[in-house]
Structure formats: C-alpha cells, structure tokens
Design a protein around this motif. Structure first.
Motif, short mmCIF file in Angstrom:
data_model
loop_
_atom_site.label_atom_id
_atom_site.label_comp_id
_atom_site.label_asym_id
_atom_site.label_seq_id
_atom_site.Cartn_x
_atom_site.Cartn_y
_atom_site.Cartn_z
N MET B 167 0.80 -1.23 0.00
CA MET B 167 0.00 0.00 0.00
C MET B 167 0.82 1.27 0.00
N SER B 168 2.13 1.15 0.28
CA SER B 168 2.95 2.36 0.30
C SER B 168 4.38 1.98 0.03
N ALA B 169 5.16 2.97 -0.36
CA ALA B 169 6.55 2.73 -0.73
C ALA B 169 7.32 1.97 0.34
N PRO B 170 7.19 2.35 1.62
CA PRO B 170 7.99 1.62 2.62
C PRO B 170 7.58 0.16 2.78
N GLU B 171 6.38 -0.22 2.37
CA GLU B 171 5.95 -1.61 2.50
C GLU B 171 6.51 -2.51 1.39
N VAL B 172 7.01 -1.88 0.32
CA VAL B 172 7.37 -2.67 -0.86
C VAL B 172 8.43 -3.72 -0.55
N GLU B 173 9.43 -3.33 0.19
CA GLU B 173 10.53 -4.26 0.46
C GLU B 173 10.01 -5.53 1.14
N LEU B 174 9.17 -5.32 2.14
CA LEU B 174 8.60 -6.45 2.88
C LEU B 174 7.75 -7.33 1.97
N VAL B 175 6.86 -6.70 1.22
CA VAL B 175 5.98 -7.47 0.34
C VAL B 175 6.81 -8.21 -0.72
N GLU B 176 7.80 -7.53 -1.25
CA GLU B 176 8.65 -8.15 -2.27
C GLU B 176 9.33 -9.41 -1.71
#
Lengths: 345, 345, 345, 345
Positions: B167-176
């Motif tokens: 949902m947001s840029a900082p979450e991308v790493e985790l989701v990836e």
C-alpha cells in the motif's frame, strides 16, 4: 442496517438470516410488508460493514445502510463548527480565507515574487508545491526539500503561513517541519498510510477531495485523520471527473453546503484546479464564496506562460488583486451574521 | 502538439506565440485555415507538457496534443507482447491465467482452505491481501506481515505463486520479500512514490486501474514503473465509477482490446471487484476471456457469509470450479491462433 | 479538421488519404512531424462530420476536430449578447431574472396561491408544468390543456408571463397558444423533431441541458432551434449526472461562464432540480448569480409536503422571499457594470 | 418505503410524519433503533413516489425506497422469459440473433449490397435508419419514407425482417407500416409520448438504453410500453457515457446479466455504437455473447469510408462474416442448456 428479503424467500431462509444477525451481535427487528419482509439490524454501528456479506445469503435481495459510516467527522458528534487556527488566521470562522501562490516552487525569484504579490493583494496563506504528484514521470517533479526551505524563507519575508503537500507517509515529518498546513492531494485522498501519518502530525491538514471521491468517502478519509488524533482538518473541493470535457474538472459547488450540513469541519474551494483555465477562476471564486465556502485556494504565478506546472490556470498578480476585491464584497453579504441556516422550510 | 489561435487573433499575438514556441525549443509550423490559424510544434515529445501553458497567452484558443504521452509502455517502442513470467506461469502468452483466492487473509485455516480449493479448481496463482486499503478506519485492516507469512506457507503447501498488495513505498521491500507478484491497488494507481518504488523491485507488478483513471493515465502510471527499471508490469481492469448504481462499479470491458492496441503489456480483468455481487462473476469472467483478457483475478472464499471483507462478491469453491471449466472452453476458441488482429477493415 | 497518420503509415496510405480528402471537397495540408504526419483539411466547415469516416482508412490513427460544430449559436457569428424579451422582462440583460412556481400545475387553488406568492416575493415569470415527463407511467402526468388554461388565468391575475413545457412536436402549437415561453425539458434536449418544431414557433424557447449533455451538444441543440428560424433561445443549466449520489444531480456551475464565452445566448440556472433538496436551493441560487447567470428557475409550492411532484425540492413562499432578497444584493455586485470580462490575463 | 428520522427528531415531528403517512393511505410501522427511528410505510406500491415529499418535513433525514418501481417488466410479475417473435426469428430464445446493416439507408444500391452481404454472412434481421437523430442540424437527416420503402424492398429480396427507428410519436404509424421491429433510439429512451405510442403499436419494439439511463430507468421506460399494451419489447445496451474518452461510449457489459436477473425481457447488445471504432467490434461482440446477450446489433456498410453516418464504426462485409463465425462458436458454449442460473452460491 436493513436487510431486504426476496419476495419469494422461504421461511427457513428468513430464519437463517435472523440467526446469522444474532450471531454477529445485532438484534434483528422483522417487519412484514405487503411485498417484502425487511429486517432491521439494531446495534452498535462501527464495523457493521461485515453485515454487507449478508448479500451472499440465500433469500436475501439487498442490504441497505441507514447510518452514515463516519462518526468523529459528523455534526452528530460535535456541535458547532471546527475553526482551524494557522497562526493568526482562522479557517472556518467568520472570515473567508484566501490561500494563494504558485502551483510549484520553481526558484527563489519566482516564489518571492509570487509571495509578495499575494500578500499585497490580501491573501492570508501562501501555497506552493515542493513535492509534485505529476501524471508523467517525465514532468517536473518539484524541488523537494530545497523547495520547502524556499517556502520557509518566503514566510519569513512576508509573514504568511505556508501550506504545501506531502505525497507519502515518510515525507510527512519533513513537510511538517517546514509547513504550517500539510496538504494531502486529490490523488492521495485514499492513501490510508498517509492519512494515518498526518493524523499524528501536530499541524493542521488540508485534505483535498479526489476526482473520483464521493462526499461520504471524503468524510471517511477525514475520519482516518481524526481517529488518528489530529482534529485540525480542512476539507477542499477541487472539482470532480465527469463526462464533460469543456473544463479540466467539474467543480461540485453543491459539495460545500452539503458537506457543511454533514460535518463541523471547514470547507474550502480550489477553483483553479477545477476549471483549469485562468479566465474562469474569478467567476468560480465568486460562486464559491457565495455558496458558503470558508476559503479559497488560488493559483497565482508571476509569469504563467513560463510556469513549469499548470500555467494555463494560473492568475497573474494584477488579476488576483481584482479577485480579492470582488470576493470581499460578496463575503460581506454571505458571511454577515455567519449563522447556521435553520433547518425548517 | 498543435496550438489553435482564436479566429480574431492579431498578427502580433501570432508572432508572439511563434517566438515563444521557438524559445521553448520547438519548431513552429504555421498552417492558415479558412477560419483558424493553427501552429504545429515540432520537436522532442517528452516534457512538451509545458507547451500547455500557451493556453494562457493572448490570442490562443486551445492547445491540442497529437501524441500519446507514454513511451516505454507503447507498442511503438516495443514490437510483440510482453510476457510476464511468474515461476512457470506466463501472463500475456497463449494461456489465459486465473489468479484466485480470498480478498483478505483472515486466518491460517481460511487461507489454506481457499488455497487448496483454487489450486484443485485449476487456478495458477493465489491472491490474498495482508495489507488492506479500507474506506473506513474501523474496518479490518489486514493481518500485515503475519498475513504475508501465511501466504508464503500456502505457497509451500500448494506450489501456487502468490500475488499480494503493497500500500505504500515503505511496504514494498517487505511485500517483495514474500510475494511473487506485487499488487498496486486501484486507490494507489497514482501514488507516484509507490510506483517508483515497485519500479525498483525485482518482482513483477500487478497494476490495477483506478475507479476513475483513464486508460491514458493508467499507461502513464505503468510508464512510471517501466521508467524506474521494472519492465514486468501486468495491467488490470477492475471496473470504473459511473452514474450507474446497480452494480458496485462498471466493468469497462472495452478497455481490454483498446489497451492491447496501445500497449505490449498483458491485461487481466478482476470481475469480482467490478460487479460486487458473486452471482454475476461467472458471466463477466466469460466476457473477459472472450474479449481477449490475458487472465482473471477472482475472489474465492470458503465461507463468504463470514468473510471480513467483500463477502458479497466472493465465490464459494464449487462455483469457482464451474467457472474455470467454462472459461477454458471459451479460451480455447478465443486464444486459438493467438495472433494479433491485423488492422485493415 | 486534422487527420493524424499512424507512425508506421506507408506512403501509399498517406497518398490514399490525401486523394480522399480532395474528393470530399477539402484541401489537404500535410505537415511532417518527428513522429507523426498530420494532414490539415481546409475548407467549409459544415458537414465536415463525414471526414470522421477517415478513421476507417488504413494508416489513419485518429481524426481531430479543430472548430466547434455550431455556427449561429457561436459568439463568432454574433457580437454582443442576445437579450430575450418576454413582455417587459429582459433575459440576458443587466437584471438577473427570477422565474418561479410549482413543478406541476395541480389545481386552481394551488396555482393561484403559488402565483400570488412568487409575484409578491419579486419573481418576474411564473413557471408550472401542464405536461409532465415522469419516469414512471404510474406517476401524475400533468393536467394537460386544463393546466395550460389555469396558467393563463394566473397570468391574468398576476400579470406574470408564464413558462411551461412542451414534451413533443405535436404539443408545441397548443403550448405556444397559452405560454409566453416554451420550455424544452432536460430529457428532450436531443428530441430533434421537437427542436425543429419550437424553432418555428413565435415564442421564446427555454432549452434545458440534459443530465448527460455536453456543453457542445447543448449548443448544437440550440443550433437546431436557431437554424429553424427562432433566435429567442434561453439556455438552462440544471445539474448533470455524475458518480456522486449525495444530491439529485451535480450542478455544473462552471457551465455558466464557459457557455457565456462560447455563445451570445442567455444562460440561466435551475438549482431546484439540480440539488433536489429544498434546504440547499438558497446557497446554490447565490452561487448561480455570483457566477454570472442571467436568471434563476426556482420551484415554489404553497404546500410542498403534499406536492404531487418534486415536493422535496420545493421552497415554501416565505423561504422564497428571503432568497429573492439575498439574490438581489449579490446581483448588484456582480452585474454592476455588466461588461464582458476582457480576455487577457 | 422507509422514512429515516433525524437523530434529534422530536416526538411531535415523529407523530406528524406518522399522521401524514396514514393520511396518504399507508400504514406506518415504527422501529426504534439505537441511533435512529425508522418508519416503514406499508401499502400498495404504485404512486408511492409522493411519499418522497416527506423529505420536506421537519425531523425527516431521508426517505429510502425498498421496492423497484416497475411491475410488468419485473421477473416477479412473469415467470420464464419473454421470447419476441419476428417472423421466424425468436429473440430471447436459445439462439443468439444477429441484426446487421448500415447505420443509415443512403441509396438503393448501398442498401441492397449491405442487405445481401449480411444475409449471406448469417444475420437474421436487417437494420437501417430512415429517420436519423443527428447531433448537428447540418448532418444528413435520413431519407425518410423513401428510406422505409427501400428497406421494404430489401426485405422482399432477402427475406430478412427489418428493424428501423421512429423518432417521434407521429412517425410511429408510418414506421410500423413498413418495419417488422420499431426501434426507439438512445436519445428517445425517456421520450414518454413516443413510448406510449409504440406501446399501442402491433409490432415489437427495440428499446435502446440512453447514454445516461440507469438500468432502473430503462426498465421504467419499458414499463411505459408494456403498460400501454405492447408486451413485445427487446432491450438494447449500447454503451453509456463516462469519463473515459478513449472510446465513443463505455459498453456496460454487466448490464446484460443484471437486467436478465431483474426482467423477463430479452436483452441485446450494440457494440458498434458503444465503441465507435470498427476494429473493436469483433472482440466486444464475443464478450456480449459470452456474457449472455440474446442478440447483437452490428453496423455493416459496403463502403465505410464513404458512409454518410458512422463510417468509423462500420464493418466491411468480409469482416462481418468472420464475426458471425466466431460468435457462433461462443454461443454454442454459452447458450448450451439455456437454463437460468440458479441463485445459490
């Protein structure tokens, strides 16, 4: 919430729904009509959205909501109007507040010239974007922190408080450090992590309605901010997307009185983004004040033909001066008394 | 870009515009019509948006764009179709790919039951939300990282790759870290910091069209991702907002062939969110495959009546099995040959 | 009109299009850009719509119109504003004209009471429907000729001219006999036989914009009337249909100044139908006058709770009196001078 | 119908509303919730629209309808599907019916060539307009009765029944004389005098949804025809107006299954007018059949580049032949069984 059964729903389907309502913690209230049976679901409102799942049950025709889903933003929760204070400026009070400035901060010279001009013309708050949400990755994306520093310098020189946008949760801290009001842009009206973050900021928030956002959704987005602890929220109507293509967006002028009936929060109007063409900004500003808006957000640029962003809708300083004068005469009539209309026809 | 002068524009206004075009680095090409003078602006396309500011110049009636503003997403830049690989699954190739699963991950039991069911029915990818964008701050917001871990476990058990939202840029790493495909949701289609971030991820991106996003804007959002370095983008039509209220949104089925004419990226359809009622998901899925979609995104829940999110539009596993069977017969007809239609009537 | 060729269009395709343009009686003007070849089609504008068929030719990407398709309605054809005279009342002149009365004529008593009330409050024209377009065949369909006679009697008693609707071409003669202004309703804005018929009437026409009519289409409908010989046309904005459901329709307030830039015809606003709720009619009326409307069309009913039609949006007489007073103060500011804004920023 | 009282409504306001409901002939059923009092109004449904006026009463928050307002068009009134017979052709039965031909009748040669071509390709009904509703008064308005005679001659030669439009009530008799099916065009969907007139005709009616018409309004327009005595009505989805401008209109494909759940009337699709570009007519036709449409209405022209009307969206005969073949394979899968989907998930 009300559940409407199909005309041919069977007894066991009705019983099943009633059982399910009870298990979800609500009290069913059955009402037998001539052609339909309806069931009122009585209980605490929050979280009732799970009752929508009843639409998947055999025999159910539809589920209808009775209450608005927002609470803190509602007039039922708070009597009177919220007045947001930005330094000496009051938004939501008897005065109609004008915020003005360039779409984007482009350079020190451009910003200072714009700031001086809007100050002289009578604006109370300076606007200007340092982080710019642009449809194209190839367009000017804003000056970033350098832009924020220039805004702070413009405040020093003119005494005008500044409003500027934060585009994502991690930017909020930085923007809060420099700005007097943090703007959440139209494209971010349902960026929930951002809403939660500005909800924890100590500065007021200017929340723009999205191009595709219903008034109820806008109030739910405000609810996110209020529920996170920040009660200094200003709503902004800036045009919605419709089938009409003669103008950039369709200014939903009715949103102002309809919102003001539903919520205690102040409501301002951004005619520049709504219409997209400078020559219509004056009449729309008059309309916005006449309809009861608490303020205006106007794009002013010393040299619109060379603006890096939204030049077509930016006013030159001298046009803006005329606008402020016209606005004031109308505001005098409309905000005289400044009493809420009583509700009986 | 073309600048149309007003019918009564004066010579000096025309000269002024011509001068300005040159100073902006473009070559003016004047064409005198019976009722209007028009000026073509010849030059490099990117950044031409600044020419829109010409609408603020005296004598100018309007500015019209000739070219689409996206480049990397365009068929003009790349011949052939982009085929996105997710493990063994190819999206954009001869097979129509079905992604299915619950709206939200709610518990280990719920997710595993859903995963097994969609796997058995013939789905190729498992969907499920761990971070949920919800209109109301009081609704279930998702299980967060715990949900991502459950998804990873479901992948282990079933072998299905997983798609889930950041949902947001900082979450991308985790989701990836956990996901095989990163979803950008409809409300974030113009969340530019998020687009830039997934543009730097090493996983494919499923980009959903917003409820009021034009196809051109959708392609510009894809352009953000492509320009940031990630060329594995899947577009998803999921219904747009219109005046019609009989369904949750209006599925813009024409978007599929229109997009496929403009771009080389694969296009899938999410009928569940578009229509919002489970009983119409099957016919809309048939239509989506018949119109040429490269895949489907379908909500399946083992117990829709107790779903914490979007229960009304979720299929039970046995209904989903029927859907897969019907879809396959239609896909056989439509994707047979799998050749781009030639362009002559 | 401009024809844009595909980037990979072949020479023979270009030649083919050029030949075709000539055979259609236009002069082609080829302009070679960096990425596209465009062809201007120079010639008489009327009927150019057949050039749109070029989109079916090999090598053609799109066809773009340069000119507006209306002529008689355009400011280019007529300098100054059209002022429509109805008895002593001038619409489009320095005064803002208020037309008011019940949605439907229901009885002699109801109409006379309404007529007296709006006259006393300061309205200049009486409205009231005798033929009613109703969504449901089971709703009250109007009193027909009996209603027209009552309207004529109300005119006798009050001296107010009357405006009332004709729903089809054969009704025009009858309505023209009784009415001072013939109304064409929103649902009939593209009823072309009706437009041609009122175009031959000897009374002014009040043409309402449809709920989903673009401004260009509205002007084309006016063009039908003008081209049929009747140059006394008043345009009326009454709200458009959008995704927003908080109000009956979305009042497109920007339509007023945008129309007034394009056409010499007077433009009035109907806030009652736009918003659908009486408590918002006052603020919207203020906005309409502030934005520059030449008049207002307001529903007033002596007993709204028992109205056979649109009771929810009708004002009681005393509320209407307040409205007229407020409107006059704003009109004084806005229509002072009554000069067209000059077009330079 | 349900009346929701304001949270702070007083006892006497509630009593007042209850009294008023009784006096209107309905039985009030009061239900006290935690935050709102709601009143169900029990009684005969027709004409209940007058209850909407309750929104004008003190203490009332809103009025909500429970039932759909149409009766004869509803599945509740009639079990099974209406099958409309046109000669040997059945619309609404197991076969998907294709109607095709030129937008407008332009000449004997053009029409005969088109008629032969669509017959050979496998169409069952010939379409062609003699009276043309055109946005511009300067565009070709159709051949009138001469066109009807040509259509009749084409029927003689090919054996194909014909469908053609009547634009106003007085035209119906003439059109009925020549045509096998009378078309009511999108712009006339709420032309109530026309609906009443075709309701008295002895030929089936093809009723097109307007660009701005909700499904409920479409069914109410069908109700006008049914209530006037003609039960042979075919509904036609032809695209709605939305914010998206990449295509002429947005084909609302979901309308087909949603309508078929609500009504027993057959539903066909016109992809040509919806999309406006010939190259997308094939995929949209496939989608329409796949979603469950009872038929298609397709524009075919022997020489689209020289068509007087809608050339850009017309198929050449050979393209149309391919379309018919593809459609048949999909229809075989979808209409196999031809059973109504059962309603349990």
């Amino acid at each position: 919430m009300i559940i409407v059964m199909k005309s041919k729903a069977e007894k066991r389907e009705l019983d099943n729904v009633i059982e399910w309502i009870k298990s979800a913690g609500y009290e069913p209230h059955v009402s037998q009509g001539v052609e339909r049976t309806i069931i009122g679901c009585i209980g605490d409102e929050r979280g009732k959205v799970v009752l929508m799942a009843a639409e998947n049950m055999p025999g159910v025709e539809k589920v209808m909501r009775i209450l608005q889903p927002y609470k803190l933003a509602s007039r039922e929760t708070k009597e009177g109007n919220t007045v947001v204070k930005v330094g000496d400026v009051e938004i939501g009070g008897p005065k109609c507040v004008i915020m003005a400035g360039p779409c984007a901060v482009e350079s020190e010279e451009q910003l200072m010239e714009a700031a001086r001009a809007v100050k002289e013309a009578g604006a109370s708050i300076l606007r200007g974007g340092a982080f710019k949400p642009r449809t194209s990755p190839y367009s000017f994306q804003g000056m970033g922190e350098e832009g924020l520093k220039l805004l702070a310098r413009a405040r020093e020189k003119t005494g005008l408080p500044i409003v500027t946008e934060a585009m994502s949760a991690p930017e909020v801290e930085l923007v809060e450090h420099y700005a007097d009001v943090i703007q959440v842009g139209a494209r971010n009206v349902q960026n929930f992590p951002l809403l939660k973050e500005v909800g924890q900021a100590k500065k007021p928030v200017l929340l723009k309605r999205g191009m595709m956002t219903t008034l109820e959704e806008l109030l739910m987005s405000a609810e996110y901010i209020l529920a996170s602890g920040n009660d200094q929220v200003i709503l902004c109507e800036r045009g919605i997307r419709t089938f009409e293509t003669s103008m950039r967006n369709t200014l939903d002028i009715s949103a102002v009185p309809v919102l003001k009936e539903k919520t205690h929060l102040p409501v301002i109007v951004d005619p520049s983004h709504a219409i997209g063409q400078w020559q219509f900004v004056l009449p729309l500003s008059r309309a916005a004040v006449a309809v009861g808006a608490d303020g205006l957000l106007i794009e002013v640029h010393p040299d619109p033909e060379h603006a890096l962003c939204d030049g077509a809708q930016s006013l030159k300083p001298e046009k803006f001066r005329n606008l402020v004068a016209e606005i004031e005469s109308i505001a005098k009539i409309v905000r005289r008394g400044y009493a809420k209309a009583d509700g009986a026809n």
